[in-house]
Design a protein around this motif. Structure first.
Motif, PDB file in Angstrom:
ATOM      1  N   UNK A 231       0.825  -1.203   0.000  1.00  0.00           N
ATOM      2  CA  UNK A 231       0.000   0.000   0.000  1.00  0.00           C
ATOM      3  C   UNK A 231       0.865   1.261   0.000  1.00  0.00           C
ATOM      4  N   UNK A 232       2.185   1.094   0.210  1.00  0.00           N
ATOM      5  CA  UNK A 232       3.093   2.234   0.051  1.00  0.00           C
ATOM      6  C   UNK A 232       3.585   2.342  -1.395  1.00  0.00           C
TER       7      UNK A 232
ATOM      8  N   UNK B 269       5.107  -0.121  -3.099  1.00  0.00           N
ATOM      9  CA  UNK B 269       6.242  -0.980  -3.439  1.00  0.00           C
ATOM     10  C   UNK B 269       5.753  -2.143  -4.302  1.00  0.00           C
TER      11      UNK B 269
ATOM     12  N   UNK C  86      10.052  -5.518  -4.857  1.00  0.00           N
ATOM     13  CA  UNK C  86      10.617  -4.663  -3.800  1.00  0.00           C
ATOM     14  C   UNK C  86      10.169  -5.130  -2.429  1.00  0.00           C
TER      15      UNK C  86
ATOM     16  N   UNK D 149      -7.952   1.523  -2.092  1.00  0.00           N
ATOM     17  CA  UNK D 149      -6.583   1.480  -2.631  1.00  0.00           C
ATOM     18  C   UNK D 149      -6.250   0.119  -3.246  1.00  0.00           C
TER      19      UNK D 149
ATOM     20  N   UNK E 288      -1.372   4.069  -5.526  1.00  0.00           N
ATOM     21  CA  UNK E 288      -0.881   4.037  -4.147  1.00  0.00           C
ATOM     22  C   UNK E 288       0.022   5.208  -3.812  1.00  0.00           C
TER      23      UNK E 288
ATOM     24  N   UNK F 243      -2.306   4.613   3.456  1.00  0.00           N
ATOM     25  CA  UNK F 243      -3.183   3.835   4.333  1.00  0.00           C
ATOM     26  C   UNK F 243      -2.499   3.525   5.656  1.00  0.00           C
TER      27      UNK F 243
ATOM     28  N   UNK G 201      -3.034   1.208   9.218  1.00  0.00           N
ATOM     29  CA  UNK G 201      -3.772   0.019   9.644  1.00  0.00           C
ATOM     30  C   UNK G 201      -3.930  -0.030  11.160  1.00  0.00           C
TER      31      UNK G 201
ATOM     32  N   UNK H  65       1.584  -2.281  11.451  1.00  0.00           N
ATOM     33  CA  UNK H  65       2.297  -2.940  10.355  1.00  0.00           C
ATOM     34  C   UNK H  65       3.564  -2.212   9.924  1.00  0.00           C
ATOM     35  N   UNK H  66       4.346  -1.773  10.887  1.00  0.00           N
ATOM     36  CA  UNK H  66       5.647  -1.186  10.553  1.00  0.00           C
ATOM     37  C   UNK H  66       6.597  -2.300  10.127  1.00  0.00           C
ATOM     38  N   UNK H  67       7.708  -1.918   9.510  1.00  0.00           N
ATOM     39  CA  UNK H  67       8.734  -2.898   9.154  1.00  0.00           C
ATOM     40  C   UNK H  67       9.627  -3.069  10.384  1.00  0.00           C
TER      41      UNK H  67
ATOM     42  N   UNK I 125      11.810   4.495   3.380  1.00  0.00           N
ATOM     43  CA  UNK I 125      11.908   3.397   2.425  1.00  0.00           C
ATOM     44  C   UNK I 125      11.125   3.636   1.133  1.00  0.00           C
ATOM     45  N   UNK I 126       9.835   3.902   1.253  1.00  0.00           N
ATOM     46  CA  UNK I 126       9.025   4.021   0.037  1.00  0.00           C
ATOM     47  C   UNK I 126       9.395   5.239  -0.815  1.00  0.00           C
TER      48      UNK I 126
ATOM     49  N   UNK J  91      10.287   3.812  -4.206  1.00  0.00           N
ATOM     50  CA  UNK J  91       9.151   3.922  -5.128  1.00  0.00           C
ATOM     51  C   UNK J  91       9.208   5.231  -5.919  1.00  0.00           C
TER      52      UNK J  91
ATOM     53  N   UNK K  25       4.998   7.486   8.030  1.00  0.00           N
ATOM     54  CA  UNK K  25       5.459   6.681   6.899  1.00  0.00           C
ATOM     55  C   UNK K  25       4.562   6.884   5.689  1.00  0.00           C
ATOM     56  N   UNK K  26       3.266   6.908   5.933  1.00  0.00           N
ATOM     57  CA  UNK K  26       2.333   7.152   4.839  1.00  0.00           C
ATOM     58  C   UNK K  26       2.468   8.563   4.286  1.00  0.00           C
TER      59      UNK K  26
ATOM     60  N   UNK L  66       5.042   9.747   1.595  1.00  0.00           N
ATOM     61  CA  UNK L  66       4.759   9.548   0.163  1.00  0.00           C
ATOM     62  C   UNK L  66       3.963  10.724  -0.402  1.00  0.00           C
TER      63      UNK L  66
END
Ligand SMILES: Nc1ncnc2c1ncn2[C@@H]1O[C@H](COP(=O)(O)OP(=O)(O)OP(=O)(O)O)[C@@H](O)[C@H]1O
Ligand SMILES: [Mg+2]
Lengths: 251, 252
Positions: A153-154, A156, A160, B60, B88, B93, B95, B99-101, B112-113, B117, B161-162, B165
């Motif tokens: 959803x980011x 990727x 990736x 999404x 995206x 989004x 959650x 749901x972090x890395x 990261x994104x 991206x 994080x969202x 972007x």
């Protein structure tokens, strides 16, 4: 110092006829051991690297939405996991080797483009790789689906997400099992002996064929060398495991 | 592309028309309609299992739909040729479970994104990430790992994080539901800041006080349909439908 080392084993062999450590005092035999050691180390490193690469790619394909890709990987795993690695090696070398093209460096000799060392690496890597695919897949299944969704959803891509999120997390779960499989792989490289790869076992056998009195010492040497190699591998893996540890995550 | 180029900011930024969604034989969404304008804050409320998460996941394209249409900035989301990546980039989004890395630090999670991206310059992204960390009031935690943070702190990292972007629309799915009552507030404050900055927000929430204060429009869903909707004051004070009344009486 070196002189006295050689003298000691020469003396020792005279006093104990079954314990002729000939490779410690005869240069020619020592040279064989060195060559064997080089091949064994090289074979082990190459097979470890390739089998891990196969595992990573295979596990990626297993999660693909293309049914054919998944079926191919599944077939590969079944074939290589459920048949003796020794027979695999012989089959690769003799059956497939017969079809590989040859080249001629001097206009006389026909040399196959894949040598026996090449076949040993290919065969053993695919053998261990089949287990590695399963090992990584188990690790991937332990990564929560929601983490992958967050990554997608980011924006990727699937690749990736696999490369930067799923694989690094899966690896941490897979490491103990991977460790075991790679230890087995290193030991299985001795089978390359059967297709005349001049690795350590091969060299030891040629030595004890010439000097039966060197048989037990050569076996002993093999044990020591393999304990050392596996020791280094396990040490490296546990260092890696520690380096990958994340504060506040897992145990 | 054609649909996209005709979209102008005075048209709904998200337009949902008669959306149908089933899991197997089980129909979860039975004809949902919604129009959301740029800068609006929308709250979706309703009983558990009524399809709230499913609906915002359709926006999404984390879920597909079987009928109807969802357009984001004029672009049909469920067009098979749609570039999901483009979608995206526009829609962020957050959650319920953050749901972090877990293997990345706060700063790395945020960076990261945009780096991978958007292929943006790392130094610029880092600068932006650092200011986002401050914006969600986590200054000093840049190098912490998610496992070292409280739930509320993790959720604020997820929001940052969202935001990194630079989305046009943010989706929030019960983002305070897993938090302790004391930490709920810090996350809500962060969202409120965002709303005040003019971000289009679509929230699924059980925080009625928050919905009333922040939302421009409230939708009440039950069993896959929108039963009632309206501006917060009308909605909370003079709900007409029996199901809405019952739900509100139980929750308020
Ligand atoms: N992946 C799925 N497969 C099958 N059924 C699903 C799936 N996801 C959701 N459902 C079903 O769809 C219905 C709506 O689920 P959804 O998660 O959208 O509800 P919700 O309104 O968000 O509820 P809650 O308030 O508990 O989060 C539920 O009955 C759920 O069991
Ligand atoms: Mg939900």
């Amino acid at each position: 110092m070196l002189e006295s080392f050689a003298d000691f084993f020469q003396q020792f062999a005279q006093e104990n006829p079954r314990w002729n450590f000939i490779f410690f005092y005869e240069e020619k035999q020592a040279g064989k051991i060195w060559t064997g050691l080089k091949y064994t180390v090289w074979l082990s490193i190459a097979c470890v690297i390739f089998s891990v690469i196969i595992g990573v790619i295979g596990a990626w394909l297993q999660g693909s939405n293309q049914r054919i890709a998944r079926a191919v990987v599944q077939g590969y795993i079944q074939l290589f996991r459920n048949t003796p690695p020794f027979v695999q090696l012989l089959f690769f070398y003799f059956a497939l080797g017969a079809f590989t093209p040859t080249y001629s460096p001097d206009g006389w000799l026909e040399v196959p483009i894949i040598s026996n060392v090449g076949w040993a690496i290919i065969s053993l890597s695919f053998f261990a790789g089949a287990f590695n695919v399963e090992i990584f897949r188990a690790g991937i299944e332990a990564v929560p689906h929601s983490t992958q969704e967050a990554s997608e959803s980011l924006g990727m891509s699937r690749l990736q997400t696999y490369r930067y999120v799923v694989l690094p997390l899966a690896l941490r779960v897979s490491l103990p099992a991977l460790n075991n499989n790679l230890v087995n792989l290193v030991k299985t490289t001795t089978q390359a002996f059967a297709i005349a790869v001049p690795e350590l076992l091969y060299q030891c056998v040629t030595i004890w064929n010439d000097y039966p009195s060197a048989q037990y010492p050569a076996m002993l040497l093999m044990f020591v060398v393999y304990i050392g190699m596996v020791g280094i591998l396990v040490f490296g893996m546990s260092r890696w495991e520690r380096a990958l540890r994340i504060p506040g995550y897992g145990k | 592309m054609t649909a996209n180029s005709t979209w102008t900011p005075d048209q709904p930024i998200v337009s949902i028309k008669n959306v149908q969604k089933s899991f197997g034989d089980f129909q979860v969404l039975k004809g949902i309609d919604m129009d959301i304008q740029k800068g609006e804050v929308i709250c979706i409320i309703g009983p558990s299992g009524s399809g709230k998460s499913t609906l915002i996941r359709c926006i999404n394209a984390l879920n597909d739909i079987q009928g109807g249409s969802i357009k984001v900035e004029g672009q049909e989301v469920h067009d098979p040729d749609l570039d999901k990546l483009e979608l995206r980039k526009k829609v962020g989004m957050v959650f319920q479970q953050y749901n972090l890395f877990p293997h990345k630090t706060v700063l790395q999670n945020i960076m990261m994104a945009p780096v991978l991206v958007l292929k943006e310059n790392k130094a610029e992204v880092e600068e932006r990430a650092r200011s986002l960390v401050k914006k969600v009031r986590l200054g000093g935690k840049e190098d912490a790992y998610p496992g070292e943070l409280s739930g509320g702190q993790q959720q604020r990292v997820a929001i940052a994080r969202s935001l990194a972007m630079r989305p046009d629309i943010m989706l929030f799915d019960e983002v305070t539901a897993a938090l302790d009552p004391e930490t709920v507030k810090e996350v809500l404050v962060t969202i409120k800041d965002l709303a005040e900055d003019g971000m289009t927000c679509i929230l699924v929430t059980h925080e009625m006080g928050f919905a009333r204060e922040v939302a421009d429009h409230i939708y009440f869903t039950d069993r896959g349909v929108i039963v009632e909707h309206g501006p917060p004051n009308t909605f909370f004070d003079s709900a007409k439908d029996e199901r809405t009344k019952l739900f509100l009486s139980q929750i308020l």
